[in-house]
Structures are given as C-alpha cells and as structure tokens.
Design an enzyme around this catalytic site. Structure first.
Site, PDB file in Angstrom:
ATOM      1  N   ALA A  45       3.595  -8.148  11.555  1.00 10.23           N
ATOM      2  CA  ALA A  45       4.697  -8.709  12.339  1.00 10.23           C
ATOM      3  C   ALA A  45       5.073  -7.793  13.499  1.00 10.23           C
ATOM      4  O   ALA A  45       5.333  -8.250  14.611  1.00 10.23           O
ATOM      5  CB  ALA A  45       5.901  -8.940  11.430  1.00 10.23           C
ATOM      6  N   LYS A 141      -5.125 -18.965   6.366  1.00 13.76           N
ATOM      7  CA  LYS A 141      -5.544 -17.851   7.214  1.00 13.76           C
ATOM      8  C   LYS A 141      -5.782 -16.645   6.297  1.00 13.76           C
ATOM      9  O   LYS A 141      -4.843 -16.055   5.768  1.00 13.76           O
ATOM     10  CB  LYS A 141      -4.486 -17.523   8.260  1.00 13.76           C
ATOM     11  CG  LYS A 141      -4.862 -16.377   9.190  1.00 13.76           C
ATOM     12  CD  LYS A 141      -3.752 -16.116  10.194  1.00 13.76           C
ATOM     13  CE  LYS A 141      -4.123 -14.949  11.100  1.00 13.76           C
ATOM     14  NZ  LYS A 141      -4.250 -13.668  10.348  1.00 13.76           N
ATOM     15  N   CYS A 439      10.248  22.193  -2.379  1.00 14.06           N
ATOM     16  CA  CYS A 439      10.143  23.647  -2.566  1.00 14.06           C
ATOM     17  C   CYS A 439      11.477  24.372  -2.382  1.00 14.06           C
ATOM     18  O   CYS A 439      11.547  25.586  -2.565  1.00 14.06           O
ATOM     19  CB  CYS A 439       9.116  24.226  -1.601  1.00 14.06           C
ATOM     20  SG  CYS A 439       9.648  24.162   0.137  1.00 14.06           S
TER      21      CYS A 439
END
Length: 734
Positions: A45, A141, A439
């Site tokens: 899109a 499609k 971390c």
C-alpha cells in the site's frame, strides 16, 4: 536500513521537479530491495502510494517527466548471481486500479461508488471498443514472484524471472525443483509455448516450514512472498527443493500453435497440457456482473491457500485485446483491482523496544491478537518516537491496525473516544530509563535524527546482526555463519563483536550448540572447518568489502568502494585529510557532479569524489574510527595482522596513466534501459580509461543507448554523435 521498522521520511520538497526526482529515487530503491534483495522495507500500500503520486505528477507536468522514470519500467534489474536472459516477448505489468477508502470518499459527492476506478476502467473499454457489453474474466491477483516458463517441443527450455520486463534471471535449476511445474508436456503441446505465472508458497506449507525452522533454531520468514523471493534467489537448487514452492499460470507470452481466440481457450490449453493455472475464474459480460464477481472474490479470498490482495480483470476475446493494444508498460485490456488493506480494532496492551543492528531502538506495539487479512496479528511497528507523537499512541489505547500483505502490520490510528482518562503519553527515553533494554548502556539521540540509539558497540542485541552483516556474501562472504549461528555464538558468550570470530578455533566452533540444553544440536567439525577457512580467506579480502562488513552507518557498498578508491589501506582512513576535508563541506551533497570537480578546495578538486560518498558518510567514517570502539577495532586488527588493502586505488583520476587503456580520451553518455544498471557501465568505461558525462554535447564521442533512449538519442543524432547499442559497445570493449 537501520532496522526492520525503518520508516519513510514524510517531509519532501514542494517543487514538482524535485518531488518527482525524490519519488523516482525512492521507488528505485524499493525496487532493488524487493526484486534483488528480497528485503522489502514498506508495504504494498505504501509503495502504491509513492507510485501513484509520481504518475499523477508526470501527467500534470509532462514536460518534466523523465523517460527513464520508474513508471516506464516494469520491475527491478536482474540479479548479478544468475545468467541474464532476454524475454521472447516483453513481460508487461498490469495497471492497478484501487478500491477507494473512506477518507477518499469523504471528499467526493454523496453516492460516489467505492469501485469508481474499476468502473472507469470498464467504461474506457466501452469507449475504446464501441461496445456496451464486453465479456471479461475475473481472477485472484496472486501475491507471489512473477516468472516465465518457456517450453520448446514439449519440454521445459528455461524459466526466468520478470527482471526489468525485457530481461530476467535464468532460474531454471530452481524452478525444476517445483513439483507443480511440469518438465515435459504431452505430445499435443505446441512447438513453442511461453507461460507466465506466479511462484508462491501456499499458506499451509509456509506455516509448516516456519514451525520446523523455529524448532531447529533457524530464523523464520516474515510472510510467504518474502520467503518465495528469498528462496528463488538461492544459488543451490538443492536448498530450493526443500522449500514448499508452487506455481500457477495466468498469462501467455510467445506462442507457436493453433490460434487461441479467447482466454477460455488458453485455459483449456493449460488444462490439456497439465499446467496448473490460476483459479477460480469468474466470467462477466456487463459492468454490474463484473462488480458482483469482484465482490464475491473479495469475500472468498481468505479461504484460498495463498495470498491475494486484489482481482485481475481481463478482456476475454483476444482479437479485442489486439484492438485495445498496450501502453509502454501495461496492456489496455486488463487491470488489477486492489482491495483496500483490511483493518481491525484491538487493544494496545504494551510497548516493547527492539534494538537493531546499528543500535536503533524501535518501539513495537504488543496487541490483543486479532484476525486481519486471514492471519492473526499480535504485534505492530510504531517506528519511532516521532511517529508515536504524531499518532498520540499510548499504552492501553484502542487502536486500528492494518495489514494487506505487509511485512509488518502497522497502527493506523487511535480510537481516542475509547481512551482511559488516566492514560499517559508514551516517552521512549523515560520508558527505558535512558538505558538500552539489551545491555543497559546509555542511549542517545543525535542532532537531526529521530532515532534513539544504544551507545555500546558491544551490545548483545547489535552483536548478532553485526556478526551476520560481517559474514554476509556482499561483505566477507563467510559461509555457514548465518543468523542462527551468530545468535548461538553471542548467547554462549563466544563472540560479542565480529572480530571475536578470528579468535575461534575448530574445536570450539564444532562444539557450538545450535539446539537447546535438553535437545542439543552441535555445529559439527566439517562446518566449523569451513568457517575457519573462510575467516582465513577474509583476512585478504579487499578494503571495500571490509568497510562494508564493519557496518559503519551511512556506508553501503558504493560508499565503501569510493573510500577504497581514495585510500590504499584501512589504516590510512582514520586520519585521512580527504575525508576530513569532505566532512567540513556541509552542502557537498547538494552540488552537481561538475561543481564537485570544480570545488575550490586544495584537496577535493583533484579527487573528483562521487555522490556515493558525501558529507554525512564522511562524518560517520570519522566518528566511527575516532571513537573508543573504532580505536579498539584498529588495535584488534593489528593484533591479527590484518590491514585490508584497496583493489581499486586511484585517488586522483587525472594522474592515472591510462594511455594503454582502450577507451582513453573518449567521452560517453549513457541513456535508456540496459541489461545492467547504468552505474555498472559507467564503472567499466572509467576502468577502461573513458569518461562518462551526464549530457550530450559536440564533445561527446559516443552515446551508449538502451531501450527508451528518449531525448538524448534525438540530440545525439542532431549533433552527429555516434550511437552504440549494447552489442556494439561490447564489441568495442572486447
């Protein structure tokens, strides 16, 4: 891209010409990511939105339109790893028409149909044929990878990708592993038959494959289309055979056989020959019947075992198709009606933070699972703090999410009327207490950037992706060292930076557990030895590969190659006068190539630095090597006796002795669509002593012209400049 959720910059120029160039560059970048790297960053899109905006601007300002615009092309260029083949008949695209959204309808008169663009397509058919009733077919499609299968005398001759529509990649070895592709046709097969269709992964097979990969500790794929594209670019057909690929035909290319008067006769031929085809197929003779068929397909498509996001409408009669003809990129007798991306309402329960390869912290929405487009969605990208602020997304909100074949679902908007009165704005920095969630090192936000980053070079979250980047094919090409192995090395504290790999031995690697504590799966001695051998070979890889492998921000392949041209070895870069001078020119990227060459600077004038290496990239290089982490890298490389050397060192082009090169003294201009990207031809010409200019003049010796050459061809002919096609150019070079 910095991370999986990198987002497009929404700010752009108001100038139509500049905006057209911005759009063209962005679309080309996404074409490369999708067709060549199988690593799409944006949804269909979002891509369609860019493409349509460029089309509208070109229609509004035809004199500004570039003949080489992406709107004149069908897809991406062929991959370098495969042999390139020319299609017997160009593989045209199909023009898209779109279902209108509520926002679009709100700006139109009451009663304006949602299917307006599809109706306009059918009305154009009426106008161009003079007929009120036009028989058409309607079919799903398919959301796969477009391919061409060429059969000669009943046997599969070769299979090729779409490529740029004129040339594609020969993927015959891979396609032969797909069970649904017949290798030999019945005796009744025509002498020549080119079938166009889609290779895809059925949803069921995709789910099972991901489940097995997860159990083996391997990374899973984002969706079937991405998995299909990645599989087909594999060079090892044995690996392809392990993947659940399938094929469905939907079109005809070159053909030498009995006349096929209609699409139905083509379908009958496919059925007779045992070639699987797209189905189900609806038939309609009127506009109302066409709209009903499309609506029925939209309702039923989620029950299909493959992804589909629209309906393809084709004129049934082939003689009528010939009458309607084609444009430069698509037939006038067909259209792909794209359904609106499906949306769903759900609750945003929490926000988690991902740490990407370059330390970017990306917020991700954790959602109450909801069914969208046939799949269950439980996470969606929030991109960055600016995006969160723009949509005012908060934990506990009711949100609308959207997913229409995208890699990652996205939050469209917040349903503010359902928001709790005690909800609080989300601030990423405060949420993580100013620390990396992986971390616990400090995070920072650079001036001019929206992203927050972890400042710790040895961050475990970055270590996995840094090691994977370091070992990738375009970097140091270390076989058998993919994501799952990198994850195991980091989790078992055997490597925290890519250079730790050089301290490993065969025994340690062979004992690496890729499984679990209870179900161990050892890496093995043979694979371990291959990695050690590849690491030894990596020590002598050229400078450009090492620079790309290091994962320096803003340094891709092209910038790494330019750095390599300017410096003889890696140790020359940290204190480079050229890079320091370049970093001090804030407007360098805005200058044209000619102005860069004429820049009144005692160093840069003679170096003719190209656009791939600009101010931002130069600053990134200096920051990288002048940081504590960069100094530690140089020290570590010194310990290993590694100082990568340039294989293209030529800092001052004017001083190079090119007298023995075949193109010395010749000036070329390149235009049109060639079998490879223009920069590749430019590089070849320059390596052979020639020069490449951006415009035709009386001083131009040759115009290298591909398809759709446009105005430069006309100007060359008017000035008497000799025009070379690609074949003539290759003969000259040879």
């Amino acid at each position: 891209m910095d991370d999986l959720f990198a987002n497009l910059d929404s700010d752009h120029s108001d100038s139509p010409q500049e905006r057209m160039q911005e759009l063209a560059d962005e679309i080309r970048r996404h074409d490369v990511l999708y067709y060549q790297k199988a690593q799409p960053e944006i949804s269909d899109a979002e891509y369609d939105k860019l493409f349509r905006e460029l089309e509208k601007l070109e229609r509004k300002h035809p004199k500004l339109a570039d003949p080489n615009s992406p709107t004149q092309r069908v897809g991406g260029a062929p991959l370098d790893e495969f042999t390139s083949v020319e299609h017997l008949v160009p593989m045209l695209s199909i023009d898209d028409v779109f279902e209108l959204s509520d926002d679009q309808l709100s700006t139109l008169p009451d009663g304006h149909p949602r299917e307006a663009e599809l109706i306009e397509f059918y009305q154009r058919l009426r106008k161009n044929t003079g007929q009120q009733k036009i028989p058409v077919t309607i079919e799903p499609k398919l959301d796969g990878v477009a391919v061409s299968l060429v059969y000669r005398d009943g046997a599969l001759d070769y299979a090729a990708t779409r490529g740029d529509g004129k040339r594609g990649d020969d993927i015959t070895a891979n396609v032969r592993t797909i069970q649904s592709v017949p290798l030999v046709l019945p005796d009744s097969a025509p002498a020549l038959l080119e079938v166009r269709g889609e290779i895809f992964m059925p949803n069921s097979g995709f789910a099972k494959m991901n489940e097995e990969r997860d159990e083996e500790g391997l990374p899973t794929f984002a969706n079937p289309r991405n998995a299909t594209a990645g599989t087909l670019k594999q060079l090892d057909s044995k690996e392809v055979a392990k993947r659940p690929l399938a094929f469905l035909a939907h079109g005809l290319g070159a053909y030498d056989g009995p006349t096929l008067a209609s699409e139905d006769e083509f379908h009958l031929l496919l059925d007779t020959l045992g070639i699987p085809r797209n189905h189900p197929i609806w038939h309609a003779s009127t506009l109302d019947d066409t709209l009903k068929a499309v609506a029925e397909l939209n309702e039923k498509r989620h029950s299909f075992d493959y992804a589909t996001d629209g309906a393809v409408v084709k004129v049934l009669d082939r003689n009528l198709r010939d009458t309607l003809g084609t444009t430069a990129r698509a037939p006038r007798w067909a259209a792909a009606y794209k359904f609106l991306p499906e949306q769903a309402e759900t609750t945003l329960n929490d926000i988690t933070i991902q740490v990407g390869r370059t330390g970017v912290l990306t917020p991700v929405a954790e959602l109450t699972p909801v069914l969208v487009s046939g799949t269950t969605v439980s996470r969606a990208t929030l991109h960055n703090q600016d995006e969160i602020n723009r949509k005012d997304v908060r934990i506990g909100d009711t949100v609308i999410i959207e997913k229409a074949g995208e890699i990652i679902p996205a939050v469209v908007k917040v349903v503010t009327e359902k928001r709790s009165a005690d909800s609080q704005p989300f601030v990423l920095f405060d949420f993580v207490n100013g620390q990396c969630p992986s971390c616990h090192a400090p995070i920072s936000q650079e001036e001019g950037f929206v992203a927050w980053r972890c400042t710790n070079f040895a961050c475990p979250a970055q270590a996995v992706t840094s090691i994977t980047q370091f070992a990738s094919r375009k970097a140091l090409d270390i076989d058998n060292l993919g994501t799952s192995v990198a994850e195991a090395l980091v989790s078992q504290k055997l490597a925290t930076t890519p250079l730790d790999l050089f301290s490993l031995d065969v025994y340690t690697l062979a004992s690496l557990n890729l499984g679990t504590k209870y179900v161990p799966r050892l890496f093995g001695e043979k694979r371990a030895q291959k990695v050690i051998d590849a690491l030894e070979k990596a020590k002598s890889q050229p400078l450009s590969r090492w620079l790309y492998a290091m994962g320096i921000r803003n340094i891709g392949e092209s910038a790494a190659a330019e750095l390599s041209r300017l410096h003889q070895s890696l140790t020359d870069i940290p204190n480079s006068e050229v890079i320091t001078a370049l970093a001090d020119l804030p407007n360098y990227e805005a200058l044209s190539v000619s102005k860069r060459k004429k820049e009144n600077h005692p160093l840069l004038k003679d170096y003719q630095i190209n656009a791939d290496l600009g101010v931002i990239a130069a600053k990134s290089v200096l920051d990288y090597f002048q940081s504590d982490a960069g100094q530690a890298i140089l020290s570590k490389l010194s310990e290993f006796g590694i100082n990568p050397q340039s294989d293209n060192f030529a800092p001052k082009p004017a001083e190079q002795d090119t007298s023995d090169l075949p193109l010395t003294g010749l000036t070329f201009v390149i235009t049109g669509t060639l079998s490879a990207p223009r920069p590749q031809f430019k590089k070849r010409i320059e390596q052979l002593g020639g020069k490449v200019s951006g415009s035709i003049s009386s001083k131009t010796d040759y115009l290298l012209a591909g398809d759709n050459a446009g105005s430069k061809m006309t100007k060359a002919e008017s000035l008497g400049v000799k025009v070379l096609d690609e074949e003539s150019f290759e003969k000259m070079v040879d």
